[in-house]
Design a protein around this motif. Sequence first.
Motif, PDB file in Angstrom:
ATOM      1  N   HIS A   9       0.864  -1.187   0.000  1.00  0.00           N
ATOM      2  CA  HIS A   9       0.000   0.000   0.000  1.00  0.00           C
ATOM      3  C   HIS A   9       0.891   1.225   0.000  1.00  0.00           C
ATOM      4  CE1 HIS A   9      -3.267   2.725   0.591  1.00  0.00           C
ATOM      5  NE2 HIS A   9      -2.632   3.265   1.613  1.00  0.00           N
ATOM      6  N   SER A  10       0.446   2.246  -0.688  1.00  0.00           N
ATOM      7  CA  SER A  10       1.232   3.478  -0.758  1.00  0.00           C
ATOM      8  C   SER A  10       0.288   4.645  -0.956  1.00  0.00           C
ATOM      9  CB  SER A  10       2.212   3.397  -1.938  1.00  0.00           C
ATOM     10  OG  SER A  10       2.997   4.558  -1.996  1.00  0.00           O
ATOM     11  N   GLN A  11       0.439   5.660  -0.136  1.00  0.00           N
ATOM     12  CA  GLN A  11      -0.431   6.826  -0.270  1.00  0.00           C
ATOM     13  C   GLN A  11       0.226   7.897  -1.139  1.00  0.00           C
ATOM     14  OE1 GLN A  11      -3.609   8.688   2.651  1.00  0.00           O
ATOM     15  NE2 GLN A  11      -1.532   8.949   3.442  1.00  0.00           N
ATOM     16  N   SER A  12       1.479   8.194  -0.880  1.00  0.00           N
ATOM     17  CA  SER A  12       2.128   9.269  -1.635  1.00  0.00           C
ATOM     18  C   SER A  12       3.205   8.760  -2.589  1.00  0.00           C
ATOM     19  CB  SER A  12       2.715  10.319  -0.683  1.00  0.00           C
ATOM     20  OG  SER A  12       3.635   9.745   0.211  1.00  0.00           O
ATOM     21  N   GLY A  13       3.288   7.431  -2.744  1.00  0.00           N
ATOM     22  CA  GLY A  13       4.122   6.884  -3.810  1.00  0.00           C
ATOM     23  C   GLY A  13       5.466   6.319  -3.383  1.00  0.00           C
ATOM     24  N   HIS A  14       5.865   6.532  -2.126  1.00  0.00           N
ATOM     25  CA  HIS A  14       7.185   6.051  -1.721  1.00  0.00           C
ATOM     26  C   HIS A  14       7.242   4.523  -1.678  1.00  0.00           C
ATOM     27  CE1 HIS A  14       7.713  10.154   0.523  1.00  0.00           C
ATOM     28  NE2 HIS A  14       7.840  10.257  -0.778  1.00  0.00           N
ATOM     29  N   THR A  15       6.293   3.927  -1.001  1.00  0.00           N
ATOM     30  CA  THR A  15       6.281   2.461  -0.927  1.00  0.00           C
ATOM     31  C   THR A  15       6.063   1.865  -2.316  1.00  0.00           C
ATOM     32  OG1 THR A  15       5.248   2.756   1.246  1.00  0.00           O
ATOM     33  CG2 THR A  15       5.371   0.519   0.400  1.00  0.00           C
ATOM     34  N   PRO A  59       3.865   1.824   4.125  1.00  0.00           N
ATOM     35  CA  PRO A  59       4.428   2.924   4.907  1.00  0.00           C
ATOM     36  C   PRO A  59       4.182   2.647   6.384  1.00  0.00           C
ATOM     37  CG  PRO A  59       2.331   3.577   3.945  1.00  0.00           C
ATOM     38  CD  PRO A  59       2.619   2.200   3.436  1.00  0.00           C
ATOM     39  N   GLU A  60       4.943   3.308   7.227  1.00  0.00           N
ATOM     40  CA  GLU A  60       4.562   3.314   8.648  1.00  0.00           C
ATOM     41  C   GLU A  60       3.677   4.520   8.878  1.00  0.00           C
ATOM     42  OE1 GLU A  60       6.733   2.160  12.359  1.00  0.00           O
ATOM     43  OE2 GLU A  60       7.108   4.308  12.397  1.00  0.00           O
ATOM     44  N   ASN A  61       2.476   4.261   9.329  1.00  0.00           N
ATOM     45  CA  ASN A  61       1.545   5.341   9.661  1.00  0.00           C
ATOM     46  C   ASN A  61       1.165   5.228  11.127  1.00  0.00           C
ATOM     47  OD1 ASN A  61       1.579   6.201   7.038  1.00  0.00           O
ATOM     48  ND2 ASN A  61      -0.403   5.329   6.475  1.00  0.00           N
ATOM     49  N   PHE A  62       1.381   6.293  11.861  1.00  0.00           N
ATOM     50  CA  PHE A  62       1.055   6.305  13.297  1.00  0.00           C
ATOM     51  C   PHE A  62       1.698   5.135  14.033  1.00  0.00           C
ATOM     52  CE2 PHE A  62      -2.941   8.171  11.334  1.00  0.00           C
ATOM     53  CZ  PHE A  62      -2.542   9.477  11.538  1.00  0.00           C
ATOM     54  N   SER A  94       8.396   1.979   4.110  1.00  0.00           N
ATOM     55  CA  SER A  94       8.815   3.355   3.880  1.00  0.00           C
ATOM     56  C   SER A  94       8.296   4.184   5.045  1.00  0.00           C
ATOM     57  CB  SER A  94       8.238   3.877   2.564  1.00  0.00           C
ATOM     58  OG  SER A  94       8.557   5.251   2.419  1.00  0.00           O
ATOM     59  N   CYS A  95       9.143   5.038   5.603  1.00  0.00           N
ATOM     60  CA  CYS A  95       8.721   5.842   6.753  1.00  0.00           C
ATOM     61  C   CYS A  95       9.567   7.104   6.809  1.00  0.00           C
ATOM     62  CB  CYS A  95       8.871   5.039   8.042  1.00  0.00           C
ATOM     63  SG  CYS A  95      10.573   4.541   8.320  1.00  0.00           S
ATOM     64  N   ASN A  97      11.002   8.399   9.925  1.00  0.00           N
ATOM     65  CA  ASN A  97      12.144   8.299  10.834  1.00  0.00           C
ATOM     66  C   ASN A  97      12.138   7.094  11.740  1.00  0.00           C
ATOM     67  OD1 ASN A  97      10.124   8.966  12.634  1.00  0.00           O
ATOM     68  ND2 ASN A  97      10.588  11.142  12.541  1.00  0.00           N
ATOM     69  N   ASP A  98      11.160   6.184  11.618  1.00  0.00           N
ATOM     70  CA  ASP A  98      11.140   5.077  12.572  1.00  0.00           C
ATOM     71  C   ASP A  98      10.958   3.745  11.838  1.00  0.00           C
ATOM     72  OD1 ASP A  98      10.921   3.379  14.680  1.00  0.00           O
ATOM     73  OD2 ASP A  98       9.512   4.586  15.824  1.00  0.00           O
ATOM     74  N   GLY A  99       9.730   3.294  11.670  1.00  0.00           N
ATOM     75  CA  GLY A  99       9.473   2.060  10.921  1.00  0.00           C
ATOM     76  C   GLY A  99       9.350   0.825  11.787  1.00  0.00           C
TER      77      GLY A  99
HETATM   78  C1  LIG Z   1      -0.969   9.691   8.583  1.00  0.00           C
HETATM   79  C2  LIG Z   1       0.513   9.463   8.555  1.00  0.00           C
HETATM   80  C3  LIG Z   1       1.144   8.937   9.651  1.00  0.00           C
HETATM   81  C4  LIG Z   1       2.536   8.719   9.636  1.00  0.00           C
HETATM   82  N1  LIG Z   1       3.139   8.153  10.717  1.00  0.00           N
HETATM   83  C5  LIG Z   1       4.477   7.902  10.684  1.00  0.00           C
HETATM   84  C6  LIG Z   1       5.119   7.252  11.783  1.00  0.00           C
HETATM   85  O1  LIG Z   1       4.492   6.884  12.768  1.00  0.00           O
HETATM   86  N2  LIG Z   1       6.452   7.023  11.703  1.00  0.00           N
HETATM   87  C7  LIG Z   1       7.209   7.416  10.621  1.00  0.00           C
HETATM   88  O2  LIG Z   1       8.416   7.188  10.631  1.00  0.00           O
HETATM   89  N3  LIG Z   1       6.612   8.005   9.548  1.00  0.00           N
HETATM   90  C8  LIG Z   1       5.274   8.253   9.564  1.00  0.00           C
HETATM   91  N4  LIG Z   1       4.650   8.837   8.476  1.00  0.00           N
HETATM   92  C9  LIG Z   1       5.446   9.131   7.276  1.00  0.00           C
HETATM   93  C10 LIG Z   1       5.256   8.066   6.195  1.00  0.00           C
HETATM   94  O3  LIG Z   1       5.529   6.782   6.697  1.00  0.00           O
HETATM   95  C11 LIG Z   1       6.215   8.328   5.030  1.00  0.00           C
HETATM   96  O4  LIG Z   1       5.930   9.588   4.469  1.00  0.00           O
HETATM   97  C12 LIG Z   1       6.153   7.269   3.978  1.00  0.00           C
HETATM   98  O5  LIG Z   1       7.261   7.421   3.104  1.00  0.00           O
HETATM   99  C13 LIG Z   1       4.874   7.324   3.166  1.00  0.00           C
HETATM  100  O6  LIG Z   1       4.883   6.272   2.244  1.00  0.00           O
HETATM  101  P1  LIG Z   1       3.883   6.247   0.995  1.00  0.00           P
HETATM  102  O7  LIG Z   1       4.301   7.372   0.078  1.00  0.00           O
HETATM  103  O8  LIG Z   1       4.092   4.926   0.375  1.00  0.00           O
HETATM  104  O9  LIG Z   1       2.480   6.427   1.521  1.00  0.00           O
HETATM  105  C14 LIG Z   1       3.268   9.053   8.481  1.00  0.00           C
HETATM  106  C15 LIG Z   1       2.610   9.593   7.365  1.00  0.00           C
HETATM  107  C16 LIG Z   1       1.246   9.788   7.399  1.00  0.00           C
HETATM  108  C17 LIG Z   1       0.538  10.353   6.173  1.00  0.00           C
END
Ligand SMILES: Cc1cc2nc3c(=O)[nH]c(=O)nc-3n(C[C@H](O)[C@H](O)[C@H](O)COP(=O)(O)O)c2cc1C
Length: 152
Positions: A9-15, A59-62, A94-95, A97-99
Amino acid sequence: MKRLLLIFHSQSGHTRRLAEAAAAGAAELEDEIELRVRDARAATLDDLLWAQGLLLGTPENFGYMSGALKDFMDRTYYAAEGKTIGLPYAVFISCDNDGRGAVSAIERIATGYGWRQIAAALICRGEVTPEHEAQARELGQTLAAGLTLGLF
Ligand SMILES: Cc1cc2nc3c(=O)[nH]c(=O)nc-3n(C[C@H](O)[C@H](O)[C@H](O)COP(=O)(O)O)c2cc1C
């Protein structure tokens, strides 16, 4: 032919970029690997039961895996119970700073499915770099090669 499933899954394209690199790595063994790439929202139980190897990207989200990947697990966990034991898998994240939260959540649930992790999780922090893409490519290649050689 060995069957390899890549779910991401990828929201902004990184993953997505990492997923494309991992798929390219697996595709290097195209004569021996049948590759199926699925967005986590479209991936089904049938896809999972089809697979002999699994790559998961999120991605890591929250501090967790993306909701879409978690939803895939919610939809398939009990239906797949006992049917994917030993499935070799690998994870890329993809994250910012953590992951680690995403990795540990996936590993915990994967243990419940009975899957077998074949490589350390790939955590790519910050902007996706050519090095990240090379690492993702290598991960895809590793899983594909291991499958074709019968290592897993
Ligand atoms: C709602 C939200 C929550 C996020 N939470 C974290 C997090 O907990 N730790 C982290 O390192 N990055 C966090 N990020 C940053 C994303 O993991 C990072 O931008 C990632 O590259 C997005 O990948 P994508 O483009 O595939 O969606 C968060 C981003 C979003 C939009």
